[in-house]
Design an enzyme around this catalytic site. Sequence first.
Site, PDB file in Angstrom:
ATOM      1  CG  ASP A 147     -38.660   1.105  -1.758  1.00 36.85           C
ATOM      2  OD1 ASP A 147     -39.117   2.034  -1.063  1.00 36.85           O
ATOM      3  OD2 ASP A 147     -38.298   0.024  -1.264  1.00 36.85           O
ATOM      4  CG  HIS A 218     -39.185   2.171   2.455  1.00 37.02           C
ATOM      5  ND1 HIS A 218     -39.332   1.334   1.391  1.00 37.02           N
ATOM      6  CD2 HIS A 218     -39.586   1.463   3.539  1.00 37.02           C
ATOM      7  CE1 HIS A 218     -39.810   0.159   1.813  1.00 37.02           C
ATOM      8  NE2 HIS A 218     -39.976   0.225   3.114  1.00 37.02           N
ATOM      9  CB  SER A 537     -39.415  -2.667   4.487  1.00 41.41           C
ATOM     10  OG  SER A 537     -40.728  -2.396   4.115  1.00 41.41           O
TER      11      SER A 537
END
Length: 758
Positions: A147, A218, A537
């Site tokens: 990520d 994220h 996600s």
Amino acid sequence: MELIKHLPYLFLFTLLSYHAKLVLGERSSYIVHMNKSLMPKVFPTHNHWYSFTVSSLKPTTTNSFDHHHNPLNLLYTYDNVFHGFSAVMSKDEVEALKKTPGFVSAYPDRSVTIDTTHTFEFLSLNPYAGLWPAFEYGKDVIIGVIDTGVWPESPSYKDDGMSEIPSRWKGTCEAGQEFNSSLCNKKLIGVRYFNKGVIAANPNVTISMNSGRDTEGHGTHTSSTAAGNYVGGASFFGYASGTARGIAPRAHVAMYKVIWEEGRYASDVLAGMDQAVADGVDVISISMGFDDVPLYQDPIAIASFGAMEKGVLVSSSAGNEGNLGTLHNGIPWVLTVAAGSIDRFFAGGLTLGNGEKISGWTTFPAPALVKDLPIIYKKNISSCNSTAALATVGYAIVICENGSVFNQMQFISTSSVAAAIYISDDPDVLEFTDFPYPGVVVSTKNAETLLNYVTKRNGSATATINFQQTLVGAKPAPTVASYTSRGPAPSHPGILKPDVMAPGSLVLASWIPNTLTNIIGSNIGLTSDFILASGTSMACPHASGVAALLKGAHPEWSPAAIRSAMMTTADPLDNTREYIKDSFFNYEIATPLAMGSGQVDPNRAADPGLVYDATPQDYVNLLCSMNYTKNQIWTITRSAYTCTDPSSDLNYPSFIALYQNNTKYGVVQEFNRTVTNVGGETTSYKVRVNAPSGVAVTVAPTTLQFGKKYEKQSYSLRVAYTGNTSGVVEFGSIIWEEESGGHSVRSPIVVAPMIPVW
Ligand SMILES: *[C@@H]1O[C@H](CO)[C@@H](O)[C@H](O)[C@H]1NC(C)=O
Ligand SMILES: *[C@@H]1O[C@H](CO)[C@@H](O)[C@H](O)[C@H]1NC(C)=O
Ligand SMILES: *[C@@H]1O[C@H](CO)[C@@H](O)[C@H](O)[C@H]1NC(C)=O
Ligand SMILES: *[C@@H]1O[C@H](CO)[C@@H](O)[C@H](O)[C@H]1NC(C)=O
Ligand SMILES: *[C@@H]1O[C@H](CO)[C@@H](O)[C@H](O)[C@H]1NC(C)=O
Ligand SMILES: *[C@@H]1O[C@H](CO)[C@@H](O)[C@H](O)[C@H]1NC(C)=O
Ligand SMILES: *[C@@H]1O[C@H](CO)[C@@H](O)[C@H](O)[C@H]1NC(C)=O
Ligand SMILES: *[C@@H]1O[C@H](CO)[C@@H](O)[C@H](O)[C@H]1NC(C)=O
Ligand SMILES: *[C@@H]1O[C@H](CO)[C@@H](O)[C@H](O)[C@H]1NC(C)=O
Ligand SMILES: *[C@@H]1O[C@H](CO)[C@@H](O)[C@H](O)[C@H]1NC(C)=O
Ligand SMILES: CC(=O)N[C@H]1CO[C@H](CO)[C@@H](O)[C@@H]1O
């Protein structure tokens, strides 16, 4: 059809703006697959061989070696999930390379598309019963997250209550900019970062945070969703408050940062996955995907094949493109996860002057004073798309209708009205976490009460709005999220994808504390340690957390067995016990092309009764049936394989039959399946068929007898569809029900039009 009108609200879209150029001048980055068994004996290691190979292509550059004696244009060598390297080369050099011994295939590096506290309760994870207490919350399992890096100081990575780092762990905590290797602990056990691909593509780039530290949020969000530790008093500005925790709160996390503000490249993603497998992770969670590529050029497909062979389950996101046939990561050997809603509603309580109450949607991030103010409802103002018209409202509540709420918010934010009531049924609005101005969104149905009252009062209507209310138990839930990408999978439509659905909308999890997450009005910025985010996600790490719990419960299960357990026990029903609906298709019953087998159910998955297992050779047999060249298959399998038994009929826990458009005879297809008894010793199962409309389904035999644990039994299933072949999707299921009543093992059946294949 235009899908998502409000791009900034899904990660896919925020990160799209970082799409970097693939080719720079004449030279660009390539990923090269090599046949390691042809490595000349003179080279002590594959690194030497690859370095030599690259430097020999361009004799004039042999003096430019870095301190590890690698040619500067060699980016990475790969040795775990496949054999090969990535390097910056010209087209001519690639042509020359093709003639060198051991060459298998080469393709240009490409850019990847990226696709959060009550979700554990919604998934029925419970500290007093079931999977959590029985298998110690994922203790000793390691989840590798590929990520944007991690914010190690986030409370989700505190290690109180964590067990020791497993001795098989071979990873490290790599130091870097603003990242001290002492920042790792028993929760966050490893951090590494990979950006040679970004730098090769943009030689002049300055990496703004050259370390595993997350500057985008994220990775901090996904990794804390999968395995964050317990954090009391978490909330998003008063919404969704409670104790935050990951799905596997006792699992260890290792972060591989491959996504950069400066770019995101396949070569870096591959390097991260290759290293994760070498380091000894049990599950890989990857919330990103490559669009429009065949399996033999999809770095995630290639790297996950090697991971699968080593027993590592790769859990991936389906994508945020919404429409049929747009799904990515439709890879037969990975778990592909769709996104659904949660039974939670963030509310603004609207109390009308006559005492009537209406609940509206809001995430306005502060307690605002909106008390007994007049309501203005005038036809020439209510489109809320004119600054001049809004200026006539004054300090009052204005009703906005017949327009895009997103656009109306922009006008309201720069006006001096006190608050807005938006009338809208747009399902995407219920994903909004960015409410810069006091307001609530009311459905057209609830608006009837409001408009009746306002019309009757003839100009003297008033209301009060209370913010920061969180309602749980909203019904129906889950529903399929509008944005989740639907199957069939363009890379291989013959396997039904996605596999399962998990919570993806408005998930609360950790965030980086140094960026603005919300704005009040046009100039008051807010930051938060936790945010609500939406996307596949966010769904993927929920499934990764469940897979980690199952790995802890059944260390001997293969990735296929873990996936099978999650699929055959997934719930096709919502919390009203009706079939799950699809918010994109006007709340019609969701097809398996949207949600796979249904909502993942961790407690049932721990004890599935039967599993559909698959070996690496089964996937090779599938590849052999796919009209790929020898080198294309080798690129994925990267080791000797034999195509003695090509078969497109993979032992998968779901069924899809594809018809050619507008053919007269529909489609007839036979499937063979083998199930392994992982439940009791002696038992028997009987089949129950819910045939799709227009489909004759024949199963033989209809009873399966097992004399002992791990015994296998086979059956065949025949689908005969003679219905409409103009784009119609039909679906049903079969369920193997244990005659003693214990387990039921469900597989969806879909009949769908053939789609163009990559
Ligand atoms: C790789 O090399 C071996 C010989 O060592 C050979 O048997 C195999 O076919 C080669 N694979 C490919 C794809 O060329
Ligand atoms: C890393 O952190 C430790 C403990 O806080 C400290 O002793 C050490 O000096 C730090 N190292 C660097 C390179 O900053
Ligand atoms: C990179 O920097 C060099 C030297 O400053 C310059 O000549 C070159 O044009 C730059 N390249 C790009 C792609 O900006
Ligand atoms: C404002 O909305 C009204 C009603 O939807 C529409 O007719 C008008 O064209 C819009 N004006 C602008 C400037 O968008
Ligand atoms: C709206 O219409 C009313 C009467 O029809 C008029 O008095 C008012 O000026 C109009 N407002 C705007 C902003 O055009
Ligand atoms: C509403 O108010 C307007 C002006 O204030 C008046 O002309 C009209 O008759 C009223 N209508 C009703 C139904 O009371
Ligand atoms: C198989 O591949 C060949 C060569 O790439 C191609 O010409 C042919 O159309 C393909 N067949 C199918 C059924 O896709
Ligand atoms: C299923 O198995 C039967 C019996 O072994 C075989 O004849 C048939 O071809 C198989 N079907 C498929 C689709 O592989
Ligand atoms: C077949 O399905 C299509 C698309 O749903 C529809 O437009 C068409 O009318 C149907 N044809 C028949 C014969 O039912
Ligand atoms: C068949 O029809 C579907 C739906 O109309 C469409 O998406 C698909 O592209 C068509 N398939 C082919 C091979 O043209
Ligand atoms: C033109 C138009 O679409 N008007 C609609 C505006 O919204 C109200 C409800 O808020 C509808 O009743 C109108 O038909």
